[in-house]
Design a protein around this motif. Sequence first.
Motif, PDB file in Angstrom:
ATOM      1  N   LYS A  33       0.825  -1.217   0.000  1.00 51.96           N
ATOM      2  CA  LYS A  33       0.000   0.000   0.000  1.00 51.96           C
ATOM      3  C   LYS A  33       0.856   1.263   0.000  1.00 51.96           C
ATOM      4  O   LYS A  33       0.563   2.228   0.698  1.00 51.96           O
ATOM      5  CB  LYS A  33      -0.971  -0.019   1.168  1.00 51.96           C
ATOM      6  CG  LYS A  33      -1.936  -1.175   1.079  1.00 51.96           C
ATOM      7  CD  LYS A  33      -2.898  -1.198   2.225  1.00 51.96           C
ATOM      8  CE  LYS A  33      -3.905  -2.264   1.936  1.00 51.96           C
ATOM      9  NZ  LYS A  33      -4.156  -3.235   2.848  1.00 51.96           N
ATOM     10  N   ILE A  35       1.500   4.212  -1.875  1.00 51.44           N
ATOM     11  CA  ILE A  35       0.889   5.017  -2.932  1.00 51.44           C
ATOM     12  C   ILE A  35       1.937   5.831  -3.686  1.00 51.44           C
ATOM     13  O   ILE A  35       1.919   5.886  -4.920  1.00 51.44           O
ATOM     14  CB  ILE A  35      -0.183   5.969  -2.345  1.00 51.44           C
ATOM     15  CG1 ILE A  35      -1.238   5.196  -1.585  1.00 51.44           C
ATOM     16  CG2 ILE A  35      -0.792   6.840  -3.435  1.00 51.44           C
ATOM     17  CD1 ILE A  35      -2.021   4.237  -2.422  1.00 51.44           C
ATOM     18  N   GLN A 108      -8.779  -3.188  -3.640  1.00 57.70           N
ATOM     19  CA  GLN A 108      -8.462  -2.202  -2.609  1.00 57.70           C
ATOM     20  C   GLN A 108      -9.351  -0.967  -2.735  1.00 57.70           C
ATOM     21  O   GLN A 108      -9.772  -0.395  -1.731  1.00 57.70           O
ATOM     22  CB  GLN A 108      -6.981  -1.830  -2.666  1.00 57.70           C
ATOM     23  CG  GLN A 108      -6.097  -2.950  -2.171  1.00 57.70           C
ATOM     24  CD  GLN A 108      -4.620  -2.600  -2.185  1.00 57.70           C
ATOM     25  OE1 GLN A 108      -4.233  -1.509  -2.539  1.00 57.70           O
ATOM     26  NE2 GLN A 108      -3.796  -3.554  -1.794  1.00 57.70           N
ATOM     27  N   THR A 112     -11.899   0.373   0.096  1.00 59.29           N
ATOM     28  CA  THR A 112     -11.809   1.761   0.551  1.00 59.29           C
ATOM     29  C   THR A 112     -13.152   2.466   0.422  1.00 59.29           C
ATOM     30  O   THR A 112     -13.577   3.198   1.334  1.00 59.29           O
ATOM     31  CB  THR A 112     -10.731   2.519  -0.256  1.00 59.29           C
ATOM     32  OG1 THR A 112      -9.483   1.857  -0.081  1.00 59.29           O
ATOM     33  CG2 THR A 112     -10.612   3.956   0.200  1.00 59.29           C
TER      34      THR A 112
END
Length: 125
Positions: A33, A35, A108, A112
């Motif tokens: 994760k 980003i 994901q 989210t």
Amino acid sequence: MSTNLKEILILEEKKLRELLSLLDKQHELILNKDIFGMEKVVEEIKIKNKEVAEVEVERRRILGNSSIKDYIKNSNSSDLDDLYRTIRKLLDEMILQKDTNELLIKQQLSFTNKILNIINPKRDV
């Protein structure tokens, strides 16, 4: 022409391996994760895609209108055949890795969005 094509295929294999490596790196970043790391690797993937496309254009320039599969079949060159098979295998691996990465990103995003809907429900209800 066969030696030129062989050099182009070797270069294409190298560029495809580098692209597969970037897709593997992207996979790790997705799992972690990260980003900002993902943004960086997307730019690297774009650059590598451009390099692969340039090699592909050169290969097509050498072959003209004939397909690579037909040319290799008619050339009876085991070196060219091995390179072609290696490139096909690499392309299959890349497609699998790309599809896996896309699926993970979609999962994901879905998760989210669900969390955001729980935290901030719609006021209309």
